[in-house]
Design a protein around this motif. Structure first.
Motif, mmCIF file in Angstrom:
data_model
loop_
_atom_site.group_PDB
_atom_site.id
_atom_site.type_symbol
_atom_site.label_atom_id
_atom_site.label_comp_id
_atom_site.label_asym_id
_atom_site.label_seq_id
_atom_site.Cartn_x
_atom_site.Cartn_y
_atom_site.Cartn_z
ATOM 1 N N ASN A 132 0.958 -1.151 -0.106
ATOM 2 C CA ASN A 132 -0.124 -0.125 -0.015
ATOM 3 C C ASN A 132 0.945 1.560 0.333
ATOM 4 O OD1 ASN A 132 -2.785 -0.824 -0.367
ATOM 5 N ND2 ASN A 132 -2.022 -1.094 1.900
ATOM 6 N N ILE A 160 1.395 5.423 -0.678
ATOM 7 C CA ILE A 160 0.768 7.272 -0.759
ATOM 8 C C ILE A 160 1.874 7.460 -1.442
ATOM 9 C CG2 ILE A 160 0.202 9.198 0.407
ATOM 10 C CD1 ILE A 160 -1.728 6.461 1.130
ATOM 11 N N PHE A 201 -2.730 5.567 -3.421
ATOM 12 C CA PHE A 201 -3.346 6.130 -2.928
ATOM 13 C C PHE A 201 -2.454 7.684 -3.655
ATOM 14 C CE2 PHE A 201 -4.409 2.819 -0.159
ATOM 15 C CZ PHE A 201 -5.397 2.565 -0.867
ATOM 16 N N HIS A 252 -7.103 11.352 -4.217
ATOM 17 C CA HIS A 252 -6.958 11.564 -2.941
ATOM 18 C C HIS A 252 -6.914 13.424 -3.301
ATOM 19 C CE1 HIS A 252 -8.417 7.627 -1.807
ATOM 20 N NE2 HIS A 252 -7.288 7.631 -2.466
ATOM 21 N N VAL A 291 -8.359 7.209 2.614
ATOM 22 C CA VAL A 291 -7.859 5.888 2.499
ATOM 23 C C VAL A 291 -7.797 4.499 2.278
ATOM 24 C CG1 VAL A 291 -5.421 4.474 2.799
ATOM 25 C CG2 VAL A 291 -5.340 7.195 1.577
ATOM 26 N N ILE A 306 -0.260 1.473 5.838
ATOM 27 C CA ILE A 306 0.446 1.529 4.455
ATOM 28 C C ILE A 306 1.801 1.193 4.939
ATOM 29 C CG2 ILE A 306 1.599 3.561 3.297
ATOM 30 C CD1 ILE A 306 -1.450 3.591 3.215
#
Length: 228
Positions: free
Chosen positions: A3, A5, A29, A55, A72, A77
């Protein structure tokens, strides 16, 4: 599957990091200030089969970043890349004048990374990596003048994230800063040394390798330690 970001994913290295992580099968994300003006990112999201979502997150706003973190839908993460930045004024600012450029640089490139880290901290755990984009201009080895707002923000980021790294080490969270290289982006220009693809590829390798005993360090995009 990791995951991931990416804060500042609308263009340049951030966009390429998002693209490469999607191609590797990761869940991405992508945080951008304005999703309606995010260049190629919406197209990448629509073709990702749900692996990438966009986002809204303005890194100068506590509430905006907090709302993005709430949106999210991941319990944990693995990687947080904080890419967002601006150049600001290049010339020396030795004469009296307004502080708008300086204040903007501090909000985006010093406070912004801390806002992102704080917002996503509840989703971080042992083995998570938080990597903020700094610059070779932040180091005492940089031999030129000018860029006062930029160098102040980036140098402050390096030292601040070293403090954050110390405070989070017992939780097994790796925190560090990188110089992404002189890259052919809107900031670096077409004559820069390397492409976004090259920079992102090496940064991903660095992020995967980065061990806890090197938390708080400053690296070049290619994995070499960067002098401060």
């Amino acid at each position: 599957m990791a995951n991931v970001i990416v804060a500042g994913a609308s263009r340049g290295i951030g966009l390429e990091l998002a693209r490469q992580h999607v191609e590797a099968g990761d869940r991405v994300f992508a945080l951008v200030r304005d999703p309606d003006n995010a260049g190629e990112l919406p197209g990448l999201a629509s073709s990702s089969g749900g692996k990438l979502t966009v986002h809204a997150a303005d890194v100068t706003s506590d509430s905006s970043v907090a709302d993005a973190a709430k949106s999210v839908d991941a319990d944990g993460i693995d990687y947080v890349y904080i890419v967002a930045g601006i150049v600001g004024k290049m010339e020396p600012m030795l004469e009296p004048g307004d502080w708008d450029t300086f204040d903007e640089a501090i909000e985006i490139m010093l406070k912004g990374p801390l806002r992102v880290l704080r917002a996503f901290l509840p989703k971080l755990s042992e083995g998570s990596k938080v990597i903020a984009f700094s610059s070779q201009l932040a180091a005492s080895t940089w031999p030129y003048g000018g860029f006062y707002p930029y160098v102040a923000a980036k140098n402050g980021l390096n030292r601040m994230f070293r403090s954050v790294a110390i405070d989070l080490k017992d939780r097994g969270i790796v925190v560090g800063t990188i110089h992404p290289g002189y890259v052919q982006t809107d900031m670096g220009g077409p004559d820069a040394d390397i492409t976004p693809q090259e920079s992102a590829s090496e940064i991903r390798k660095l992020a995967e390798w980065w061990p806890l005993d090197k938390t708080g360090d400053f690296y070049k995009w290619n994995g070499e330690p960067h002098a401060w």
